[in-house]
Motif scaffolding. Structure first.
Motif, PDB file in Angstrom:
ATOM      1  N   ILE A 168      -4.343   0.268  -3.396  1.00 53.77           N
ATOM      2  CA  ILE A 168      -4.640   1.130  -4.536  1.00 53.77           C
ATOM      3  C   ILE A 168      -5.389   2.353  -4.029  1.00 53.77           C
ATOM      4  N   GLY A 169      -4.706   3.495  -4.008  1.00 54.95           N
ATOM      5  CA  GLY A 169      -5.290   4.737  -3.519  1.00 54.95           C
ATOM      6  C   GLY A 169      -4.673   5.157  -2.194  1.00 54.95           C
ATOM      7  N   PHE A 170      -3.740   6.119  -2.216  1.00 51.74           N
ATOM      8  CA  PHE A 170      -2.986   6.512  -1.022  1.00 51.74           C
ATOM      9  C   PHE A 170      -3.786   7.426  -0.098  1.00 51.74           C
ATOM     10  N   GLY A 171      -4.461   8.422  -0.662  1.00 51.07           N
ATOM     11  CA  GLY A 171      -5.277   9.330   0.139  1.00 51.07           C
ATOM     12  C   GLY A 171      -4.474  10.083   1.178  1.00 51.07           C
ATOM     13  N   MET A 172      -4.813   9.871   2.462  1.00 49.99           N
ATOM     14  CA  MET A 172      -4.127  10.526   3.577  1.00 49.99           C
ATOM     15  C   MET A 172      -3.072   9.623   4.204  1.00 49.99           C
ATOM     16  N   ASP A 173      -2.770   8.520   3.608  1.00 51.51           N
ATOM     17  CA  ASP A 173      -1.825   7.498   4.072  1.00 51.51           C
ATOM     18  C   ASP A 173      -2.317   6.739   5.304  1.00 51.51           C
ATOM     19  N   LEU A 174      -3.618   6.825   5.597  1.00 48.46           N
ATOM     20  CA  LEU A 174      -4.149   6.171   6.793  1.00 48.46           C
ATOM     21  C   LEU A 174      -3.978   4.656   6.731  1.00 48.46           C
ATOM     22  N   VAL A 175      -4.402   4.060   5.622  1.00 43.68           N
ATOM     23  CA  VAL A 175      -4.310   2.605   5.538  1.00 43.68           C
ATOM     24  C   VAL A 175      -2.864   2.167   5.363  1.00 43.68           C
ATOM     25  N   ASP A 176      -2.058   2.983   4.686  1.00 37.97           N
ATOM     26  CA  ASP A 176      -0.663   2.594   4.472  1.00 37.97           C
ATOM     27  C   ASP A 176       0.143   2.665   5.768  1.00 37.97           C
ATOM     28  N   GLU A 177      -0.144   3.649   6.606  1.00 35.72           N
ATOM     29  CA  GLU A 177       0.489   3.682   7.927  1.00 35.72           C
ATOM     30  C   GLU A 177       0.147   2.416   8.711  1.00 35.72           C
ATOM     31  N   ALA A 178      -1.121   2.031   8.642  1.00 36.37           N
ATOM     32  CA  ALA A 178      -1.550   0.834   9.367  1.00 36.37           C
ATOM     33  C   ALA A 178      -0.905  -0.423   8.792  1.00 36.37           C
ATOM     34  N   ILE A 179      -0.805  -0.498   7.477  1.00 35.16           N
ATOM     35  CA  ILE A 179      -0.167  -1.656   6.837  1.00 35.16           C
ATOM     36  C   ILE A 179       1.291  -1.771   7.266  1.00 35.16           C
ATOM     37  N   GLN A 180       1.979  -0.642   7.360  1.00 33.14           N
ATOM     38  CA  GLN A 180       3.389  -0.662   7.736  1.00 33.14           C
ATOM     39  C   GLN A 180       3.622  -1.258   9.117  1.00 33.14           C
ATOM     40  N   ARG A 181       2.655  -1.107   9.995  1.00 32.28           N
ATOM     41  CA  ARG A 181       2.818  -1.645  11.349  1.00 32.28           C
ATOM     42  C   ARG A 181       2.870  -3.171  11.355  1.00 32.28           C
ATOM     43  N   TYR A 182       2.392  -3.786  10.278  1.00 36.17           N
ATOM     44  CA  TYR A 182       2.436  -5.248  10.179  1.00 36.17           C
ATOM     45  C   TYR A 182       3.711  -5.735   9.485  1.00 36.17           C
ATOM     46  N   GLU A 183       4.564  -4.790   9.079  1.00 38.04           N
ATOM     47  CA  GLU A 183       5.866  -5.105   8.475  1.00 38.04           C
ATOM     48  C   GLU A 183       5.760  -6.133   7.349  1.00 38.04           C
ATOM     49  N   PRO A 184       4.996  -5.818   6.310  1.00 39.46           N
ATOM     50  CA  PRO A 184       4.875  -6.771   5.197  1.00 39.46           C
ATOM     51  C   PRO A 184       6.204  -6.935   4.461  1.00 39.46           C
ATOM     52  N   GLU A 185       6.333  -8.064   3.821  1.00 39.39           N
ATOM     53  CA  GLU A 185       7.541  -8.328   3.027  1.00 39.39           C
ATOM     54  C   GLU A 185       7.702  -7.267   1.944  1.00 39.39           C
ATOM     55  N   GLU A 186       6.608  -6.930   1.289  1.00 41.45           N
ATOM     56  CA  GLU A 186       6.612  -5.876   0.275  1.00 41.45           C
ATOM     57  C   GLU A 186       5.282  -5.142   0.333  1.00 41.45           C
ATOM     58  N   HIS A 187       5.346  -3.832   0.270  1.00 42.79           N
ATOM     59  CA  HIS A 187       4.160  -2.974   0.391  1.00 42.79           C
ATOM     60  C   HIS A 187       4.106  -2.090  -0.853  1.00 42.79           C
ATOM     61  N   THR A 188       3.234  -2.438  -1.786  1.00 43.04           N
ATOM     62  CA  THR A 188       3.105  -1.691  -3.037  1.00 43.04           C
ATOM     63  C   THR A 188       1.922  -0.733  -2.936  1.00 43.04           C
ATOM     64  N   ILE A 189       2.142   0.512  -3.352  1.00 47.36           N
ATOM     65  CA  ILE A 189       1.097   1.540  -3.319  1.00 47.36           C
ATOM     66  C   ILE A 189       0.925   2.098  -4.724  1.00 47.36           C
TER      67      ILE A 189
END
Length: 243
Positions: A117-138
């Protein structure tokens, strides 16, 4: 500072009563509270809390007499490689937070579905993507940040689902998740509903140990006044910084 360090409580109290600032720093960046002995620490802490409570009350009254602050979600934001800034030139997110965001991603990505919850600069979302989650909701509520997400191609990633809107309003669209990260901007504990849980990035005076204690206790006191209890959870610094 000498009175605090030497444990001279009566002298320290007299100095504070005469207007000596509790938060002055030495050339090495230490405060009286950092140097205080067991006999003067609580005295300084109590004085600091009372001073800041009074100043906070005055500031809130001054703000209430003036024009209301522009709502963050209705204001413009600016983007650069180093930061996202709001309309008042306050940092929404900065690039130096990357190691911290990576630590958060490591904590919440344990497989399955992840919510941010909260995209900002996409810092945490970039990091989350590296773990290849089944589903990544933003979930993102600011229209300009949302537009930038789409421009950067986040809407085209196969395992990413973007939900536009305030998290409070889009709850019916959300599911159950294996990991959740929450880092919004422009929301304060005065806005909570009864029974709600408020989580925030605790960077309060992070460059001074005594000041940090003062403001943590100040937040706890203000929350208690609203009927909420507070729990501070420490994180190892080594997990949040680079070499």
């Amino acid at each position: 500072m000498h009175a605090a360090e030497g444990g001279h409580a009566a002298v320290a109290r007299l100095l504070l009563d005469c207007g000596a600032p509790w938060n002055v720093l030495s050339p090495s960046g230490l405060s009286a509270g950092d140097l205080a002995s067991d006999d003067t620490y609580d005295l300084l802490l109590d004085h600091a809390l009372r001073s800041e409570l009074i100043l906070g009350t005055v500031a809130r009254r001054q703000n209430s007499d003036g024009p209301p602050a522009e709502n963050y979600l209705e204001s413009r934001v600016s983007f650069s490689e180093e930061r996202v800034m709001d309309a008042e030139s306050k940092a929404v997110m900065m690039a130096w937070e990357r190691p911290l965001m990576e630590a958060h991603a490591r904590a919440v990505c344990q497989g399955g579905k992840v919510l941010n919850i909260g995209f900002g600069m996409d810092l945490v979302d970039e990091a989350i993507q590296r773990y290849e989650p089944e589903e990544h909701t933003i979930v993102e509520a600011h229209p300009e940040v949302y537009a930038r997400m789409l421009k950067l191609g986040w809407g085209e990633k196969k395992n990413v689902r973007i939900v536009f809107g305030r998290w409070q309003d889009v709850m019916p669209q959300l599911e159950s998740y294996d990991g959740i990260f929450f880092d919004t901007y422009g929301e304060y504990y005065e806005d909570m509903r009864p029974g709600g849980i408020y989580s925030y990035f605790n960077g309060l005076c992070g460059d001074n140990a005594f000041f940090h204690v003062v403001y943590c206790q100040l937040v706890a006191m203000e929350l208690a006044n609203l009927g909420y209890s507070t729990q501070f959870i420490p994180l190892p610094v080594k997990d949040c910084v680079t070499e």
